[in-house]
Design a protein around this motif. Structure first.
Motif, PDB file in Angstrom:
ATOM      1  N   CYS A 270      14.647  -0.156 -44.050  1.00  0.00           N
ATOM      2  CA  CYS A 270      14.120  -0.292 -42.679  1.00  0.00           C
ATOM      3  C   CYS A 270      13.560  -1.703 -42.499  1.00  0.00           C
ATOM      4  CB  CYS A 270      13.046   0.759 -42.416  1.00  0.00           C
ATOM      5  SG  CYS A 270      13.660   2.452 -42.422  1.00  0.00           S
ATOM      6  N   GLY A 274      12.218  -1.348 -35.171  1.00  0.00           N
ATOM      7  CA  GLY A 274      12.702  -0.077 -34.651  1.00  0.00           C
ATOM      8  C   GLY A 274      13.279   0.836 -35.703  1.00  0.00           C
ATOM      9  N   ASP A 275      13.488   0.338 -36.922  1.00  0.00           N
ATOM     10  CA  ASP A 275      13.995   1.193 -37.996  1.00  0.00           C
ATOM     11  C   ASP A 275      12.936   2.237 -38.366  1.00  0.00           C
ATOM     12  OD1 ASP A 275      16.368  -0.152 -38.071  1.00  0.00           O
ATOM     13  OD2 ASP A 275      15.950  -1.270 -39.905  1.00  0.00           O
ATOM     14  N   LEU A 276      13.376   3.469 -38.551  1.00  0.00           N
ATOM     15  CA  LEU A 276      12.476   4.601 -38.727  1.00  0.00           C
ATOM     16  C   LEU A 276      12.728   5.301 -40.057  1.00  0.00           C
ATOM     17  CD1 LEU A 276      10.549   6.894 -37.702  1.00  0.00           C
ATOM     18  CD2 LEU A 276      12.519   7.826 -36.468  1.00  0.00           C
ATOM     19  N   VAL A 288       7.525   3.382 -38.745  1.00  0.00           N
ATOM     20  CA  VAL A 288       8.488   2.606 -37.964  1.00  0.00           C
ATOM     21  C   VAL A 288       8.191   1.133 -38.154  1.00  0.00           C
ATOM     22  CG1 VAL A 288       9.467   2.179 -35.681  1.00  0.00           C
ATOM     23  CG2 VAL A 288       8.572   4.430 -36.235  1.00  0.00           C
ATOM     24  N   SER A 290       7.702  -2.175 -36.804  1.00  0.00           N
ATOM     25  CA  SER A 290       7.404  -2.676 -35.458  1.00  0.00           C
ATOM     26  C   SER A 290       7.475  -4.190 -35.377  1.00  0.00           C
ATOM     27  CB  SER A 290       6.035  -2.168 -34.980  1.00  0.00           C
ATOM     28  OG  SER A 290       5.012  -2.505 -35.898  1.00  0.00           O
ATOM     29  N   HIS A 415      11.205   1.137 -28.405  1.00  0.00           N
ATOM     30  CA  HIS A 415      12.221   0.973 -29.445  1.00  0.00           C
ATOM     31  C   HIS A 415      13.428   1.865 -29.164  1.00  0.00           C
ATOM     32  CE1 HIS A 415       9.525  -1.476 -31.656  1.00  0.00           C
ATOM     33  NE2 HIS A 415       8.792  -0.511 -32.166  1.00  0.00           N
ATOM     34  N   LEU A 417      15.863   4.006 -30.860  1.00  0.00           N
ATOM     35  CA  LEU A 417      16.021   4.670 -32.141  1.00  0.00           C
ATOM     36  C   LEU A 417      17.399   5.333 -32.198  1.00  0.00           C
ATOM     37  CD1 LEU A 417      12.523   6.410 -32.236  1.00  0.00           C
ATOM     38  CD2 LEU A 417      13.153   4.254 -33.307  1.00  0.00           C
TER      39      LEU A 417
END
Length: 519
Positions: A270, A274-276, A288, A290, A415, A417
């Motif tokens: 991540c 925006g990667d979760l 997340v 940010s 974001h 997702l």
């Protein structure tokens, strides 16, 4: 064999200590693990003996070297990831600790938490910050407008120690006392330095993520002397020092130190805004990336720091659900199951939970409910309810807790997702991951290394620092996806309807206990 470069990764998690040696392909070539030993001297007290933790770490590392015939001199660098906000204090001269680690699950300071949160001073901060935000629209003021002390942060547990541990009070007056979390304690034992990285500092509640320094406001309010604090450094670099030669017979460079969740976010790949990532372990943690912006939440999403590496500062936002793997362990102790792996087949053996819901509030209800007095239990039991219905309801409750945090995330951020990366022991449960995909409408990816993502993350960061890998792109290629769960559009309406009813059940169990300690 020794023409290759190797990384050592030490991980102190919520319940287990692990040590892995990884090669340049990211493969573990040797490893050992041992359960942590907790102490419960009084109701609400949860401690770890610092000396016993140190003994576990040394034995674990030496056992790994000896059992696999690996010489410590071939470790190019060591990375350390740790659970957050479990702290101790110690004598700066002798290194002797004044008390056990007071862990992040400890609620001995709950009376202080309630007093401070209801005080005129704290209310004044919130009102003043709200007014400032109205005029200036600053994220810092927005964050402070919903400020409250929490048991899980260090702040008031450290104040409790300063008020109740006599030897600590005496040495504070002599400016001879230090405090630190597990990361700082280990680094002090390994190198003699009292340092912490930005990700660990940001989790304490004593650090200002906007100014990137210890909060002078908290220092002045709580009367915690500045000379007690560890020095805050980047997540990777040569500022951690090297292990004393007397420990392993050679000096091993410590190249990285970071929190377990920051390491998990990095290890999951991540690396972009925006990667979760969701860790399904003893508890559930949703993180997340940010990017370069601090997330200011009024619903309880906690702003943290992922890492600061080579000038790149990455923030993260976090939501947590307290009871996950612990629910399954409870079902096992109760005799509902023999092994956690059984829960998947049992849940799939019935079409639904027949209108029954489970509220997982053994540790209260976290964000966005924030109810430490909530009760756990089933509602909607009928004469033909069986074990499979109960297990399904329990697994559904874990996913619904995640969905509740996920909905807050969607409200508070813009974001885009498109997928969820999962790790942790409970991510092996296909039923839960498919339900999560259906409830969120996102693709869910499970990596091949679900139980050691923090190990991978801290190894990757340490390896980048000491030249085992050259770039983040190199390590991203090492991540392998085992399974992908795609949302079933036809199930989404039914799942969301069930979630709405679960939220109604949640209200029935709220504010049940008159005393948060439940004595």
């Amino acid at each position: 064999m020794y023409n290759m470069k190797y990384i050592g990764a030490l991980h102190i998690g919520t319940t287990t200590v692990r040590f892995h040696i990884l090669d340049q392909q990211g493969n573990t070539i040797a490893s050992s693990a041992k359960k942590l030993q907790f102490l419960y001297p009084k109701p609400g007290y949860v401690e770890i003996d610092p000396d016993k933790l140190w003994d576990i770490v040394l034995k674990l590392m030496w056992d790994t070297f000896r059992q696999h015939g690996f010489c410590p001199k071939h470790i190019a660098g060591l990375g350390i990831s740790t659970q957050r906000c479990s702290f101790t204090t110690w004598n700066a001269t002798t290194g002797k600790h004044f008390h056990n680690f007071i862990t992040w699950k400890d609620i001995r300071a709950n009376n202080l938490v309630e007093e401070w949160n209801s005080s005129f001073q704290t209310r004044g901060w919130r009102i003043g910050s709200r007014l400032m935000y109205t005029f200036f629209r600053g994220d810092r003021h927005l964050l402070m407008s919903g400020f409250k002390f929490m048991n899980s942060q260090i702040t008031l547990r450290l104040l409790w120690a300063l008020q109740n541990v006599r030897e600590l009070r005496d040495e504070v007056k002599e400016e001879n006392a230090l405090f630190g979390c597990i990361d700082s304690w280990l680094l002090f034992k390994f190198t003699g330095r009292n340092v912490t990285d930005v990700s660990n500092a940001a989790a304490t509640g004593l650090f200002d993520p906007f100014l990137m320094d210890w909060s002078t406001l908290m220092m002045s309010i709580l009367k915690i002397p500045r000379d007690m604090y560890p020095i805050v450094v980047d997540t990777s670099g040569d500022h951690f020092g090297v292990t004393h030669k007397s420990i392993f017979g050679v000096k091993i460079p410590i190249c990285c130190s970071m929190t377990d969740q920051s390491a998990s976010l990095f290890g999951s790949g991540c690396l972009n805004t925006g990667d979760l990532n969701i860790t399904l372990g003893t508890d559930t943690i949703l993180n997340v990336n940010s990017g370069s912006k601090v997330h200011a939440s009024v619903s309880g999403m906690y702003p943290g720091i992922g890492w600061r590496i080579g000038g790149e500062l990455v923030y993260m936002k976090e939501g947590a659900w307290k009871d996950t793997g612990s629910i399954v362990e409870w079902a096992k102790r109760l005799g509902l199951i023999d092994q956690p792996a059984e829960t998947e087949d049992m849940a799939d053996s019935v079409d639904d939970s027949r209108g029954m819901f489970f509220i997982p509030a053994f540790s209260g209800l976290p964000t966005p409910i924030n109810d430490d007095r909530a009760a756990a239990g089933f509602i909607g039991i009928e004469p033909d309810t069986n074990k499979a219905h109960m297990i399904r309801a329990m697994l559904e409750s874990i996913v619904y807790g995640i969905v509740m945090i996920f909905d807050v995330l969607n409200r508070e951020t813009d974001h885009i997702l498109n997928k969820i990366r999962v790790d942790g022991g409970m991510s092996a449960n296909d039923f839960m991951l498919q339900l999560l995909a259906d409830a969120t409408g996102l693709r869910v990816e499970r990596a091949t290394t679900t139980q050691k993502m923090s190990i991978l993350g801290v190894a990757f960061v340490a390896g980048l620092q000491c030249g085992v890998w050259n770039s983040k792109e190199d390590i991203y290629k090492l991540r392998k996806v085992e399974d992908t769960f795609l949302p079933n559009v036809r199930n989404r309406r039914r799942v969301r309807s069930s979630y709405v009813h679960w939220r109604r059940a949640l209200d029935r169990f709220g504010r049940w206990y008159s005393d948060v300690t439940r004595e």
